[in-house]
Write a protein that holds these residues in place. Structure first.
Motif, PDB file in Angstrom:
ATOM      1  N   LEU A 155      14.833  25.158  14.910  1.00 40.59           N
ATOM      2  CA  LEU A 155      14.975  24.968  16.349  1.00 40.59           C
ATOM      3  C   LEU A 155      13.879  25.737  17.066  1.00 40.59           C
ATOM      4  CD1 LEU A 155      18.771  25.579  16.305  1.00 40.59           C
ATOM      5  CD2 LEU A 155      17.788  23.467  17.186  1.00 40.59           C
ATOM      6  N   LEU A 156      13.369  25.178  18.145  1.00 40.59           N
ATOM      7  CA  LEU A 156      12.505  25.904  19.065  1.00 40.59           C
ATOM      8  C   LEU A 156      13.386  26.304  20.240  1.00 40.59           C
ATOM      9  CD1 LEU A 156       9.699  26.891  19.935  1.00 40.59           C
ATOM     10  CD2 LEU A 156       9.275  24.604  20.884  1.00 40.59           C
ATOM     11  N   SER A 157      13.608  27.616  20.382  1.00 41.90           N
ATOM     12  CA  SER A 157      14.548  28.096  21.397  1.00 41.90           C
ATOM     13  C   SER A 157      13.801  28.874  22.470  1.00 41.90           C
ATOM     14  CB  SER A 157      15.632  28.968  20.751  1.00 41.90           C
ATOM     15  OG  SER A 157      15.076  30.077  20.077  1.00 41.90           O
ATOM     16  N   PHE A 158      14.277  28.747  23.695  1.00 39.24           N
ATOM     17  CA  PHE A 158      13.644  29.378  24.850  1.00 39.24           C
ATOM     18  C   PHE A 158      14.575  30.463  25.374  1.00 39.24           C
ATOM     19  CE2 PHE A 158      12.127  25.120  24.313  1.00 39.24           C
ATOM     20  CZ  PHE A 158      10.747  25.294  24.327  1.00 39.24           C
ATOM     21  N   CYS A 159      14.071  31.703  25.357  1.00 37.50           N
ATOM     22  CA  CYS A 159      14.880  32.873  25.668  1.00 37.50           C
ATOM     23  C   CYS A 159      14.380  33.490  26.977  1.00 37.50           C
ATOM     24  CB  CYS A 159      14.763  33.917  24.563  1.00 37.50           C
ATOM     25  SG  CYS A 159      15.028  33.251  22.901  1.00 37.50           S
ATOM     26  N   PRO A 160      15.275  33.778  27.928  1.00 35.47           N
ATOM     27  CA  PRO A 160      14.834  34.446  29.147  1.00 35.47           C
ATOM     28  C   PRO A 160      14.043  35.712  28.810  1.00 35.47           C
ATOM     29  CG  PRO A 160      17.104  33.715  29.369  1.00 35.47           C
ATOM     30  CD  PRO A 160      16.726  33.494  27.929  1.00 35.47           C
ATOM     31  N   GLU A 161      12.845  35.802  29.351  1.00 34.83           N
ATOM     32  CA  GLU A 161      11.960  36.892  28.970  1.00 34.83           C
ATOM     33  C   GLU A 161      12.489  38.234  29.470  1.00 34.83           C
ATOM     34  OE1 GLU A 161       8.251  35.654  30.668  1.00 34.83           O
ATOM     35  OE2 GLU A 161       8.770  36.389  32.669  1.00 34.83           O
ATOM     36  N   PRO A 162      12.398  39.282  28.635  1.00 34.20           N
ATOM     37  CA  PRO A 162      12.840  40.608  29.070  1.00 34.20           C
ATOM     38  C   PRO A 162      11.865  41.260  30.032  1.00 34.20           C
ATOM     39  CG  PRO A 162      11.971  40.713  26.844  1.00 34.20           C
ATOM     40  CD  PRO A 162      11.990  39.265  27.219  1.00 34.20           C
ATOM     41  N   PRO A 212      -2.434  43.794  16.909  1.00 34.19           N
ATOM     42  CA  PRO A 212      -2.074  43.798  18.330  1.00 34.19           C
ATOM     43  C   PRO A 212      -0.884  44.725  18.561  1.00 34.19           C
ATOM     44  CG  PRO A 212      -2.307  41.563  17.467  1.00 34.19           C
ATOM     45  CD  PRO A 212      -2.281  42.489  16.296  1.00 34.19           C
ATOM     46  N   SER A 213      -0.769  45.200  19.784  1.00 33.97           N
ATOM     47  CA  SER A 213       0.291  46.162  20.092  1.00 33.97           C
ATOM     48  C   SER A 213       1.272  45.651  21.137  1.00 33.97           C
ATOM     49  CB  SER A 213      -0.321  47.478  20.585  1.00 33.97           C
ATOM     50  OG  SER A 213      -1.131  47.256  21.726  1.00 33.97           O
ATOM     51  N   GLU A 214       0.988  44.501  21.768  1.00 32.70           N
ATOM     52  CA  GLU A 214       1.866  44.022  22.826  1.00 32.70           C
ATOM     53  C   GLU A 214       3.175  43.492  22.234  1.00 32.70           C
ATOM     54  OE1 GLU A 214       0.086  40.455  21.174  1.00 32.70           O
ATOM     55  OE2 GLU A 214      -0.730  42.393  21.787  1.00 32.70           O
ATOM     56  N   PRO A 215       4.244  43.440  23.023  1.00 33.24           N
ATOM     57  CA  PRO A 215       5.508  42.891  22.512  1.00 33.24           C
ATOM     58  C   PRO A 215       5.328  41.454  22.032  1.00 33.24           C
ATOM     59  CG  PRO A 215       5.844  44.009  24.614  1.00 33.24           C
ATOM     60  CD  PRO A 215       4.357  43.914  24.407  1.00 33.24           C
ATOM     61  N   LEU A 216       6.085  41.082  21.009  1.00 32.01           N
ATOM     62  CA  LEU A 216       5.982  39.742  20.431  1.00 32.01           C
ATOM     63  C   LEU A 216       6.862  38.788  21.232  1.00 32.01           C
ATOM     64  CD1 LEU A 216       4.414  38.670  17.951  1.00 32.01           C
ATOM     65  CD2 LEU A 216       6.549  38.768  16.680  1.00 32.01           C
ATOM     66  N   ARG A 217       6.245  37.790  21.875  1.00 30.64           N
ATOM     67  CA  ARG A 217       6.999  36.830  22.703  1.00 30.64           C
ATOM     68  C   ARG A 217       7.438  35.608  21.906  1.00 30.64           C
ATOM     69  NH1 ARG A 217       6.717  36.982  28.275  1.00 30.64           N
ATOM     70  NH2 ARG A 217       6.625  34.701  28.375  1.00 30.64           N
ATOM     71  N   LEU A 218       6.812  35.385  20.789  1.00 34.70           N
ATOM     72  CA  LEU A 218       7.190  34.293  19.894  1.00 34.70           C
ATOM     73  C   LEU A 218       7.397  34.916  18.524  1.00 34.70           C
ATOM     74  CD1 LEU A 218       7.334  31.120  19.419  1.00 34.70           C
ATOM     75  CD2 LEU A 218       4.952  31.288  18.714  1.00 34.70           C
ATOM     76  N   HIS A 219       8.549  34.655  17.901  1.00 37.37           N
ATOM     77  CA  HIS A 219       8.793  35.235  16.587  1.00 37.37           C
ATOM     78  C   HIS A 219       9.579  34.246  15.738  1.00 37.37           C
ATOM     79  CE1 HIS A 219      12.618  36.462  18.553  1.00 37.37           C
ATOM     80  NE2 HIS A 219      13.133  36.409  17.326  1.00 37.37           N
ATOM     81  N   LEU A 220       9.860  34.625  14.516  1.00 42.80           N
ATOM     82  CA  LEU A 220      10.551  33.761  13.571  1.00 42.80           C
ATOM     83  C   LEU A 220      11.929  34.324  13.262  1.00 42.80           C
ATOM     84  CD1 LEU A 220       7.634  33.058  11.043  1.00 42.80           C
ATOM     85  CD2 LEU A 220       8.209  31.833  13.155  1.00 42.80           C
ATOM     86  N   ASP A 221      12.925  33.446  13.240  1.00 45.67           N
ATOM     87  CA  ASP A 221      14.273  33.795  12.794  1.00 45.67           C
ATOM     88  C   ASP A 221      14.512  33.101  11.460  1.00 45.67           C
ATOM     89  OD1 ASP A 221      14.805  35.296  15.030  1.00 45.67           O
ATOM     90  OD2 ASP A 221      16.167  33.855  15.960  1.00 45.67           O
ATOM     91  N   LEU A 222      14.680  33.875  10.404  1.00 42.43           N
ATOM     92  CA  LEU A 222      14.934  33.299   9.093  1.00 42.43           C
ATOM     93  C   LEU A 222      16.429  33.073   8.916  1.00 42.43           C
ATOM     94  CD1 LEU A 222      12.037  34.406   8.881  1.00 42.43           C
ATOM     95  CD2 LEU A 222      12.528  35.016   6.508  1.00 42.43           C
ATOM     96  N   LYS A 225       4.882  38.556  30.893  1.00 36.41           N
ATOM     97  CA  LYS A 225       3.911  38.519  29.804  1.00 36.41           C
ATOM     98  C   LYS A 225       2.756  39.478  30.051  1.00 36.41           C
ATOM     99  CE  LYS A 225       1.139  35.178  27.198  1.00 36.41           C
ATOM    100  NZ  LYS A 225      -0.151  35.871  27.307  1.00 36.41           N
ATOM    101  N   GLN A 226       2.317  40.147  28.983  1.00 37.72           N
ATOM    102  CA  GLN A 226       1.172  41.049  29.042  1.00 37.72           C
ATOM    103  C   GLN A 226       0.253  40.746  27.867  1.00 37.72           C
ATOM    104  OE1 GLN A 226       2.489  45.107  29.080  1.00 37.72           O
ATOM    105  NE2 GLN A 226       3.831  44.843  30.842  1.00 37.72           N
ATOM    106  N   GLY A 227      -1.002  40.495  28.145  1.00 39.51           N
ATOM    107  CA  GLY A 227      -1.966  40.268  27.075  1.00 39.51           C
ATOM    108  C   GLY A 227      -1.765  38.932  26.377  1.00 39.51           C
ATOM    109  N   LYS A 228      -2.625  38.686  25.400  1.00 37.89           N
ATOM    110  CA  LYS A 228      -2.570  37.447  24.636  1.00 37.89           C
ATOM    111  C   LYS A 228      -1.486  37.546  23.569  1.00 37.89           C
ATOM    112  CE  LYS A 228      -5.182  34.997  21.088  1.00 37.89           C
ATOM    113  NZ  LYS A 228      -4.299  35.470  20.012  1.00 37.89           N
ATOM    114  N   ASN A 229      -0.719  36.464  23.400  1.00 33.07           N
ATOM    115  CA  ASN A 229       0.279  36.441  22.332  1.00 33.07           C
ATOM    116  C   ASN A 229      -0.395  36.542  20.977  1.00 33.07           C
ATOM    117  OD1 ASN A 229       2.097  35.962  24.375  1.00 33.07           O
ATOM    118  ND2 ASN A 229       2.717  33.937  23.672  1.00 33.07           N
TER     119      ASN A 229
END
Length: 243
Positions: free
Chosen positions: A172-179, A59-69, A182-186
């Motif tokens: 933690l599941l954190s909610f970040c104001p979207e930049p 996929p090429s769309e921006p990642l709206r959900l990601h992992l912080d290690l 949303k476009q396309g499927k996550n």
């Protein structure tokens, strides 16, 4: 209901799964023609599965959900280890002064290695699961109702929207104001598992009441139902396991 899976689209689930198994110290649960599954166990906290599902192309769309290690006391060493495993540095415009390092996994999915944070105490290797949100307060209430995770008000929570497993351990599941909208499927989404006695019709009605919506697709009949949270992020409701 409980949060069960983090699901990531992958062109080569087995190869990408080996990277994430090593990166997070996951317990491999096996490969199938269409995917790879591994388990993260947090002592005294939640158990989460990472499920990689095959897709035909990256996929090429921006990642709206990601992992912080969690980088712990030596995030640079963690970054070096991940690069040795196949990650690469990634510039997404974060600038040179942020307290984290952005990397891409072998299929180009962005993730972060975070320096020491008090709120990641007891988290394990996965410190945080950030999700882009059009209204963080609304999405926090939505996901809390579906997962049973609770608002985190411990150290390092000031001014942020955070949920955590009731044990107070794990990511933690954190909610970040979207930049951006949303476009396309996550390419990454979350799965919630119903418990024995949960009525799927009542749960679906609750999703709608909380501001979610049905996710219409052309994938044929599935053994689970597909939805969107109030910000449009996809999720699946999995049926209760048979006794």
């Amino acid at each position: 209901m409980h949060l069960e899976n983090i699901v990531l689209d992958a062109v080569d689930p087995a190869a990408l799964g080996r990277f994430w198994d090593a990166a997070l110290g996951l317990e491999p649960l096996g490969d199938e023609p269409g995917g790879h599954e591994s388990r993260l166990r947090v002592p005294g906290g939640p158990t989460l599965d990472l499920c990689l599902q095959r897709v035909p192309e990256p996929p090429s769309e921006p990642l709206r959900l990601h992992l912080d290690l969690a980088g712990g006391d030596d995030p640079e060493a963690v970054v070096r280890r991940l690069v040795d495993l196949g990650a690469r540095p990634l510039d997404i415009g974060q600038g040179p002064d942020v307290p984290w390092t952005v990397l891409a996994d072998p299929e180009g999915n962005p993730f972060c290695v975070i320096g020491p944070r008090t709120r990641h105490a007891g988290a394990g290797p996965l410190g945080e699961i950030p999700l882009d949100s059009a209204d963080p307060e609304v999405d926090l209430r939505f996901w809390s109702a579906l997962t049973g995770w609770q608002r985190w008000t411990g150290p390092g929570s000031e001014g942020e929207w955070l949920l955590r497993h009731p044990s107070g351990r794990g990511p933690l599941l954190s909610f970040c104001p979207e930049p951006a909208a949303k476009q396309g499927k996550n390419r990454m989404h979350l799965d919630v598992r119903l418990e024995t006695g949960d009525d799927p019709v009542e749960v679906g009605a609750r999703v709608l009441e909380l501001g979610g919506s049905r996710f219409e697709h052309d994938w044929g009949e599935l053994p689970w139902s597909c939805w969107r949270d109030p910000s449009g992020n996809e999720l699946c409701l999995l049926p209760a396991r048979s006794l």
